[in-house]
Write a protein that holds these residues in place. Structure first.
Motif, PDB file in Angstrom:
ATOM      1  N   UNK A   1       0.835  -1.201   0.000  1.00 50.42           N
ATOM      2  CA  UNK A   1       0.000   0.000   0.000  1.00 50.42           C
ATOM      3  C   UNK A   1       0.871   1.253   0.000  1.00 50.42           C
ATOM      4  N   UNK A   2       0.269   2.348  -0.399  1.00 45.07           N
ATOM      5  CA  UNK A   2       1.011   3.605  -0.489  1.00 45.07           C
ATOM      6  C   UNK A   2       1.592   4.014   0.867  1.00 45.07           C
ATOM      7  N   UNK A   3       0.780   3.897   1.921  1.00 43.85           N
ATOM      8  CA  UNK A   3       1.253   4.292   3.249  1.00 43.85           C
ATOM      9  C   UNK A   3       2.377   3.383   3.723  1.00 43.85           C
ATOM     10  N   UNK A   4       2.242   2.089   3.496  1.00 46.18           N
ATOM     11  CA  UNK A   4       3.267   1.145   3.919  1.00 46.18           C
ATOM     12  C   UNK A   4       4.582   1.415   3.202  1.00 46.18           C
ATOM     13  N   UNK A   5       4.527   1.628   1.889  1.00 44.73           N
ATOM     14  CA  UNK A   5       5.743   1.907   1.117  1.00 44.73           C
ATOM     15  C   UNK A   5       6.383   3.214   1.594  1.00 44.73           C
ATOM     16  N   UNK A   6       5.546   4.213   1.848  1.00 39.54           N
ATOM     17  CA  UNK A   6       6.044   5.498   2.344  1.00 39.54           C
ATOM     18  C   UNK A   6       6.782   5.319   3.669  1.00 39.54           C
ATOM     19  N   UNK A   7       6.200   4.522   4.565  1.00 35.79           N
ATOM     20  CA  UNK A   7       6.814   4.326   5.874  1.00 35.79           C
ATOM     21  C   UNK A   7       8.089   3.501   5.782  1.00 35.79           C
ATOM     22  N   UNK A   8       8.106   2.519   4.880  1.00 33.59           N
ATOM     23  CA  UNK A   8       9.330   1.733   4.699  1.00 33.59           C
ATOM     24  C   UNK A   8      10.445   2.602   4.117  1.00 33.59           C
ATOM     25  N   UNK A   9      10.072   3.545   3.266  1.00 31.18           N
ATOM     26  CA  UNK A   9      11.066   4.481   2.732  1.00 31.18           C
ATOM     27  C   UNK A   9      11.636   5.329   3.872  1.00 31.18           C
ATOM     28  N   UNK A  10      10.771   5.739   4.801  1.00 33.60           N
ATOM     29  CA  UNK A  10      11.250   6.496   5.963  1.00 33.60           C
ATOM     30  C   UNK A  10      12.184   5.642   6.815  1.00 33.60           C
ATOM     31  N   UNK A  11      11.861   4.359   6.944  1.00 34.40           N
ATOM     32  CA  UNK A  11      12.724   3.447   7.694  1.00 34.40           C
ATOM     33  C   UNK A  11      14.101   3.350   7.042  1.00 34.40           C
ATOM     34  N   UNK A  12      14.125   3.247   5.722  1.00 28.74           N
ATOM     35  CA  UNK A  12      15.398   3.197   4.992  1.00 28.74           C
ATOM     36  C   UNK A  12      16.209   4.471   5.232  1.00 28.74           C
ATOM     37  N   UNK A  13      15.523   5.611   5.185  1.00 30.87           N
ATOM     38  CA  UNK A  13      16.204   6.893   5.447  1.00 30.87           C
ATOM     39  C   UNK A  13      16.742   6.939   6.870  1.00 30.87           C
ATOM     40  N   UNK A  14      15.959   6.434   7.818  1.00 30.88           N
ATOM     41  CA  UNK A  14      16.396   6.426   9.214  1.00 30.88           C
ATOM     42  C   UNK A  14      17.646   5.573   9.387  1.00 30.88           C
ATOM     43  N   UNK A  15      17.698   4.452   8.677  1.00 33.94           N
ATOM     44  CA  UNK A  15      18.886   3.587   8.734  1.00 33.94           C
ATOM     45  C   UNK A  15      20.116   4.321   8.219  1.00 33.94           C
ATOM     46  N   UNK A  16      19.947   5.069   7.141  1.00 38.03           N
ATOM     47  CA  UNK A  16      21.066   5.832   6.597  1.00 38.03           C
ATOM     48  C   UNK A  16      21.541   6.899   7.559  1.00 38.03           C
ATOM     49  N   UNK A  17      20.593   7.607   8.174  1.00 37.35           N
ATOM     50  CA  UNK A  17      20.953   8.660   9.127  1.00 37.35           C
ATOM     51  C   UNK A  17      21.677   8.085  10.335  1.00 37.35           C
ATOM     52  N   UNK A  18      21.357   6.829  10.674  1.00 36.03           N
ATOM     53  CA  UNK A  18      22.004   6.166  11.809  1.00 36.03           C
ATOM     54  C   UNK A  18      23.276   5.432  11.395  1.00 36.03           C
ATOM     55  N   UNK A  19      23.687   5.619  10.124  1.00 32.85           N
ATOM     56  CA  UNK A  19      24.884   4.965   9.581  1.00 32.85           C
ATOM     57  C   UNK A  19      24.758   3.438   9.574  1.00 32.85           C
ATOM     58  N   UNK A  20      23.533   2.937   9.419  1.00 31.80           N
ATOM     59  CA  UNK A  20      23.284   1.496   9.353  1.00 31.80           C
ATOM     60  C   UNK A  20      22.930   1.122   7.911  1.00 31.80           C
ATOM     61  N   UNK A  21      23.926   1.228   7.036  1.00 33.94           N
ATOM     62  CA  UNK A  21      23.676   1.078   5.611  1.00 33.94           C
ATOM     63  C   UNK A  21      23.295  -0.363   5.238  1.00 33.94           C
ATOM     64  N   UNK A  22      23.907  -1.341   5.876  1.00 34.86           N
ATOM     65  CA  UNK A  22      23.550  -2.736   5.595  1.00 34.86           C
ATOM     66  C   UNK A  22      22.080  -2.980   5.893  1.00 34.86           C
ATOM     67  N   UNK A  23      21.623  -2.418   6.986  1.00 35.76           N
ATOM     68  CA  UNK A  23      20.206  -2.552   7.354  1.00 35.76           C
ATOM     69  C   UNK A  23      19.310  -1.837   6.340  1.00 35.76           C
ATOM     70  N   UNK A  24      19.757  -0.692   5.843  1.00 40.07           N
ATOM     71  CA  UNK A  24      18.981   0.049   4.842  1.00 40.07           C
ATOM     72  C   UNK A  24      18.820  -0.780   3.567  1.00 40.07           C
ATOM     73  N   UNK A  25      19.913  -1.381   3.112  1.00 44.97           N
ATOM     74  CA  UNK A  25      19.844  -2.220   1.912  1.00 44.97           C
ATOM     75  C   UNK A  25      18.952  -3.432   2.153  1.00 44.97           C
ATOM     76  N   UNK A  26      19.041  -4.022   3.330  1.00 44.27           N
ATOM     77  CA  UNK A  26      18.215  -5.186   3.663  1.00 44.27           C
ATOM     78  C   UNK A  26      16.736  -4.836   3.607  1.00 44.27           C
ATOM     79  N   UNK A  27      16.389  -3.674   4.153  1.00 48.62           N
ATOM     80  CA  UNK A  27      14.995  -3.230   4.126  1.00 48.62           C
ATOM     81  C   UNK A  27      14.523  -2.985   2.691  1.00 48.62           C
ATOM     82  N   UNK A  28      15.413  -2.399   1.889  1.00 48.01           N
ATOM     83  CA  UNK A  28      15.031  -2.123   0.500  1.00 48.01           C
ATOM     84  C   UNK A  28      14.845  -3.414  -0.288  1.00 48.01           C
TER      85      UNK A  28
END
Length: 248
Positions: A153-180
């Motif tokens: 859904x649009x909201x779910x995808x939007x929130x997962x994108x925010x999660x990916x951004x949060x991982x990047x801001x926290x310097x957790x790039x492996x986690x960001x790629x895993x989420x993507x």
């Protein structure tokens, strides 16, 4: 445009003044039972809509605080709108503060015994991204999933994108790629928002080479188009690393 902004300020300021007047008069009245009449519900909604339309995060917070202090009822839809509008401030100067304010609204709704709407969860996830809080962003995503929301859904995808951004801001790039990658398996069609979020995550994690490699991979696979949204994170990274050649 100038006339509209004056009308915006007048609309919101009028409701703020009414709410503050109600608070002041109630405090001055014996027993605390009196006070001025609250702003009309339609006036509150109109002021919220004006502030949201102008994406004025500073005025959104002032309006929210005045209404809460004046014990003026705020419709759930208006709460959602104010929470999202608060994120629109000068990012470098007040981004973290704005994120805290949005998250405080989520807490206030929970403490008031109200179930946060999906939009409020999405705004809170965006705030989590600004603050570099991937654990909170993921918890919000899981809360949405627990409600039976479609992962595509649009909201779910939007929130997962925010999660990916949060991982990047926290310097957790492996986690960001895993989420993507996990999101890729769920979506039937390419979704540019998570891809752009991952590009930004690479930049925020200080991995400019990884960002350019990802961009080439996404472009070659057709999952992203060369347009402003995709180029902005790369240009931001070039500016940080003083990489004039790749910026050009």
């Amino acid at each position: 445009m100038r006339l509209h902004r004056r009308a915006l300020a007048s609309s919101a300021s009028r409701v703020i003044e009414q709410a503050r007047s109600r608070l002041t008069r109630r405090a001055a009245s014996e027993g605390g039972g009196g006070g001025a009449a609250p702003p009309r519900a339609e006036d509150v909604s109109s002021a919220v809509a004006d502030v949201a339309r102008e994406r004025n995060g500073y005025l959104a917070w002032s309006l929210y605080v005045a209404l809460r202090q004046g014990e003026v009822a705020i419709a759930p839809r208006d709460v959602d709108s104010l929470a999202g509008t608060m994120l629109h401030v000068d990012e470098a100067l007040h981004g973290d503060m704005a994120a805290k304010r949005t998250l405080s609204i989520l807490d206030a709704e929970r403490q008031g015994g109200r179930r946060p709407s999906e939009r409020l969860l999405a705004h809170a996830a965006a705030a989590s991204a600004k603050r570099g809080l991937p654990d909170l962003a993921e918890a919000l995503c899981d809360e949405l999933d627990a409600r039976g929301s479609d992962r595509g859904s649009r909201t779910s995808v939007e929130m997962r994108a925010s999660l990916i951004s949060a991982c990047g801001a926290a310097k957790q790039l492996t986690r960001a790629f895993s989420q993507y990658r996990a999101l890729e398996h769920v979506l039937e069609e390419p979704a540019p928002r998570p891809a752009i979020a991952l590009l930004g995550a690479c930049v925020d994690a200080g991995e400019l080479d990884a960002a350019f490699e990802l961009f080439e991979e996404l472009r070659a696979s057709g999952r992203i188009r060369v347009q402003a949204g995709a180029l902005v994170p790369l240009l931001r990274g070039c500016a940080v690393h003083n990489d004039v050649r790749r910026a050009r």
